[in-house]
Design a protein around this motif. Structure first.
Motif, PDB file in Angstrom:
ATOM      1  N   LYS A   5       0.851  -1.196   0.000  1.00  0.00           N
ATOM      2  CA  LYS A   5       0.000   0.000   0.000  1.00  0.00           C
ATOM      3  C   LYS A   5       0.891   1.252   0.000  1.00  0.00           C
ATOM      4  CE  LYS A   5      -2.301  -0.832   3.797  1.00  0.00           C
ATOM      5  NZ  LYS A   5      -3.316  -0.757   4.867  1.00  0.00           N
ATOM      6  N   CYS A   6       0.340   2.336  -0.590  1.00  0.00           N
ATOM      7  CA  CYS A   6       1.028   3.620  -0.518  1.00  0.00           C
ATOM      8  C   CYS A   6       1.118   4.029   0.949  1.00  0.00           C
ATOM      9  CB  CYS A   6       0.244   4.661  -1.329  1.00  0.00           C
ATOM     10  SG  CYS A   6       0.847   6.343  -1.111  1.00  0.00           S
ATOM     11  N   PHE A   7       2.284   4.451   1.388  1.00  0.00           N
ATOM     12  CA  PHE A   7       2.465   4.826   2.793  1.00  0.00           C
ATOM     13  C   PHE A   7       1.574   5.995   3.191  1.00  0.00           C
ATOM     14  CE2 PHE A   7       6.576   2.537   3.006  1.00  0.00           C
ATOM     15  CZ  PHE A   7       6.426   1.978   4.257  1.00  0.00           C
ATOM     16  N   TYR A   8       1.210   6.831   2.231  1.00  0.00           N
ATOM     17  CA  TYR A   8       0.482   8.055   2.567  1.00  0.00           C
ATOM     18  C   TYR A   8      -1.031   7.883   2.468  1.00  0.00           C
ATOM     19  CZ  TYR A   8       5.169   9.735   1.835  1.00  0.00           C
ATOM     20  OH  TYR A   8       6.527   9.881   1.888  1.00  0.00           O
ATOM     21  N   CYS A   9      -1.509   7.395   1.313  1.00  0.00           N
ATOM     22  CA  CYS A   9      -2.962   7.342   1.120  1.00  0.00           C
ATOM     23  C   CYS A   9      -3.540   5.960   1.382  1.00  0.00           C
ATOM     24  CB  CYS A   9      -3.331   7.815  -0.280  1.00  0.00           C
ATOM     25  SG  CYS A   9      -2.881   6.654  -1.591  1.00  0.00           S
ATOM     26  N   GLU A  10      -2.707   4.942   1.525  1.00  0.00           N
ATOM     27  CA  GLU A  10      -3.138   3.583   1.862  1.00  0.00           C
ATOM     28  C   GLU A  10      -3.884   2.870   0.742  1.00  0.00           C
ATOM     29  OE1 GLU A  10      -3.502   2.265   6.243  1.00  0.00           O
ATOM     30  OE2 GLU A  10      -5.226   3.498   5.745  1.00  0.00           O
ATOM     31  N   GLN A  11      -3.826   3.406  -0.487  1.00  0.00           N
ATOM     32  CA  GLN A  11      -4.421   2.622  -1.568  1.00  0.00           C
ATOM     33  C   GLN A  11      -3.428   1.526  -1.963  1.00  0.00           C
ATOM     34  OE1 GLN A  11      -4.828   4.130  -5.639  1.00  0.00           O
ATOM     35  NE2 GLN A  11      -3.719   5.977  -5.007  1.00  0.00           N
ATOM     36  N   SER A  12      -3.970   0.422  -2.485  1.00  0.00           N
ATOM     37  CA  SER A  12      -3.098  -0.657  -2.933  1.00  0.00           C
ATOM     38  C   SER A  12      -2.292  -0.187  -4.130  1.00  0.00           C
ATOM     39  CB  SER A  12      -3.953  -1.869  -3.323  1.00  0.00           C
ATOM     40  OG  SER A  12      -3.129  -2.828  -3.960  1.00  0.00           O
ATOM     41  N   SER A  42       5.244   4.690  -2.480  1.00  0.00           N
ATOM     42  CA  SER A  42       4.205   5.693  -2.698  1.00  0.00           C
ATOM     43  C   SER A  42       3.494   5.410  -4.009  1.00  0.00           C
ATOM     44  CB  SER A  42       4.871   7.078  -2.757  1.00  0.00           C
ATOM     45  OG  SER A  42       3.973   8.048  -3.236  1.00  0.00           O
ATOM     46  N   CYS A  43       2.221   5.808  -4.081  1.00  0.00           N
ATOM     47  CA  CYS A  43       1.553   5.774  -5.380  1.00  0.00           C
ATOM     48  C   CYS A  43       2.055   6.974  -6.197  1.00  0.00           C
ATOM     49  CB  CYS A  43       0.034   5.814  -5.214  1.00  0.00           C
ATOM     50  SG  CYS A  43      -0.626   7.362  -4.576  1.00  0.00           S
ATOM     51  N   TRP A  44       1.812   6.941  -7.492  1.00  0.00           N
ATOM     52  CA  TRP A  44       2.270   8.024  -8.363  1.00  0.00           C
ATOM     53  C   TRP A  44       1.685   9.362  -7.902  1.00  0.00           C
ATOM     54  CZ3 TRP A  44       0.442  11.880 -11.412  1.00  0.00           C
ATOM     55  CH2 TRP A  44       1.324  12.439 -12.356  1.00  0.00           C
ATOM     56  N   GLU A  45       0.390   9.360  -7.598  1.00  0.00           N
ATOM     57  CA  GLU A  45      -0.299  10.610  -7.265  1.00  0.00           C
ATOM     58  C   GLU A  45       0.286  11.263  -6.012  1.00  0.00           C
ATOM     59  OE1 GLU A  45      -1.831   7.751  -7.855  1.00  0.00           O
ATOM     60  OE2 GLU A  45      -3.271   8.046  -9.475  1.00  0.00           O
ATOM     61  N   CYS A  46       0.469  10.487  -4.965  1.00  0.00           N
ATOM     62  CA  CYS A  46       1.008  11.071  -3.726  1.00  0.00           C
ATOM     63  C   CYS A  46       2.420  11.608  -3.947  1.00  0.00           C
ATOM     64  CB  CYS A  46       1.001  10.049  -2.590  1.00  0.00           C
ATOM     65  SG  CYS A  46      -0.642   9.768  -1.883  1.00  0.00           S
ATOM     66  N   ASN A  47       3.203  10.883  -4.734  1.00  0.00           N
ATOM     67  CA  ASN A  47       4.588  11.308  -4.950  1.00  0.00           C
ATOM     68  C   ASN A  47       4.668  12.577  -5.797  1.00  0.00           C
ATOM     69  OD1 ASN A  47       7.362  11.190  -4.744  1.00  0.00           O
ATOM     70  ND2 ASN A  47       7.604   9.718  -6.415  1.00  0.00           N
ATOM     71  N   ASP A 101      -7.337  14.455   0.387  1.00  0.00           N
ATOM     72  CA  ASP A 101      -8.771  14.684   0.191  1.00  0.00           C
ATOM     73  C   ASP A 101      -9.116  14.790  -1.300  1.00  0.00           C
ATOM     74  OD1 ASP A 101      -7.441  17.059  -0.214  1.00  0.00           O
ATOM     75  OD2 ASP A 101      -8.765  18.283   1.043  1.00  0.00           O
ATOM     76  N   ARG A 102      -8.238  14.262  -2.159  1.00  0.00           N
ATOM     77  CA  ARG A 102      -8.507  14.364  -3.596  1.00  0.00           C
ATOM     78  C   ARG A 102      -9.634  13.402  -3.995  1.00  0.00           C
ATOM     79  NH1 ARG A 102      -3.180  11.744  -3.233  1.00  0.00           N
ATOM     80  NH2 ARG A 102      -3.317   9.709  -4.247  1.00  0.00           N
ATOM     81  N   LYS A 103     -10.281  13.753  -5.096  1.00  0.00           N
ATOM     82  CA  LYS A 103     -11.504  13.061  -5.522  1.00  0.00           C
ATOM     83  C   LYS A 103     -11.269  11.583  -5.819  1.00  0.00           C
ATOM     84  CE  LYS A 103     -14.528  16.212  -5.081  1.00  0.00           C
ATOM     85  NZ  LYS A 103     -15.088  16.021  -3.754  1.00  0.00           N
TER      86      LYS A 103
HETATM   87 ZN    ZN Z   1      -0.789   7.472  -2.269  1.00  0.00          ZN
END
Ligand code: ZN
Length: 166
Positions: A5-12, A42-47, A101-103
């Motif tokens: 999981k992404c360390f920040y947003c917790e999505q797989s 990290s996921c791409w978006e968080c990074n 809090d992104r969509k």
């Molecule tokens: Zn993320």
């Protein structure tokens, strides 16, 4: 460590582009560029969407890898929407820095929450059919499965289970 999981947003990150993020930006501290403790999955978006150090320092945020980190002391959820708990400055900074809090995240959290709610309805139906008021241990285990560390958005479910007193 993060169960994919992404360390920040917790999505797989199993089906998304995963990256290695420098928790403390290289521009801020080049000596930590290759430090293992500074490299977070990290996921791409968080990074790529995170605010730079000069805007919001990572040191003002909840560090998901700090041994004494207590994310649920600073972050909470109203349904799928992330909030700072009781106006926590650390929680607010974390949400802003990583745009938690992104969509797209709201949508993914909502989909997981629907699975949780469906499980809850099945349990309530079984309770009514059996004339029971309390959940049995198997039913509690099903709901607790959502907040196991390998489950996406487990922090959100931890907060929701606390509200259900489980
Ligand atoms: Zn993320």
């Amino acid at each position: 460590m993060s169960h994919h999981k992404c360390f920040y947003c917790e999505q797989s990150t199993k089906q998304t582009q995963r990256e290695v993020d420098h928790y403390i930006d290289v521009a801020e501290d080049p000596t930590r560029a290759f430090s293992w403790e500074n490299l977070y999955l990290s996921c791409w978006e968080c990074n790529h969407q995170k605010q730079p150090h000069r805007a919001i320092s990572a040191t003002c945020c909840v560090d998901p890898c700090a041994p004494d980190a207590q994310p649920s002391a600073h972050l909470m959820f109203e349904k799928e929407l992330i909030r700072a708990r009781e106006g926590s400055a650390q929680g607010l900074a974390t949400i802003k820095k990583y745009k938690l809090d992104r969509k797209d995240l709201d949508h993914k959290r909502l989909k997981q929450l629907q699975l949780f709610n469906e499980a809850l309805v099945r349990i309530k139906d079984a309770q009514i059919a059996d004339g029971r008021k309390d959940m049995n241990e198997n039913e509690k285990a099903v709901l607790r499965g959502f907040c196991q560390p390998d489950f996406p958005f487990s922090l959100m479910f931890k907060v929701h289970l606390e509200q259900h007193r489980l």
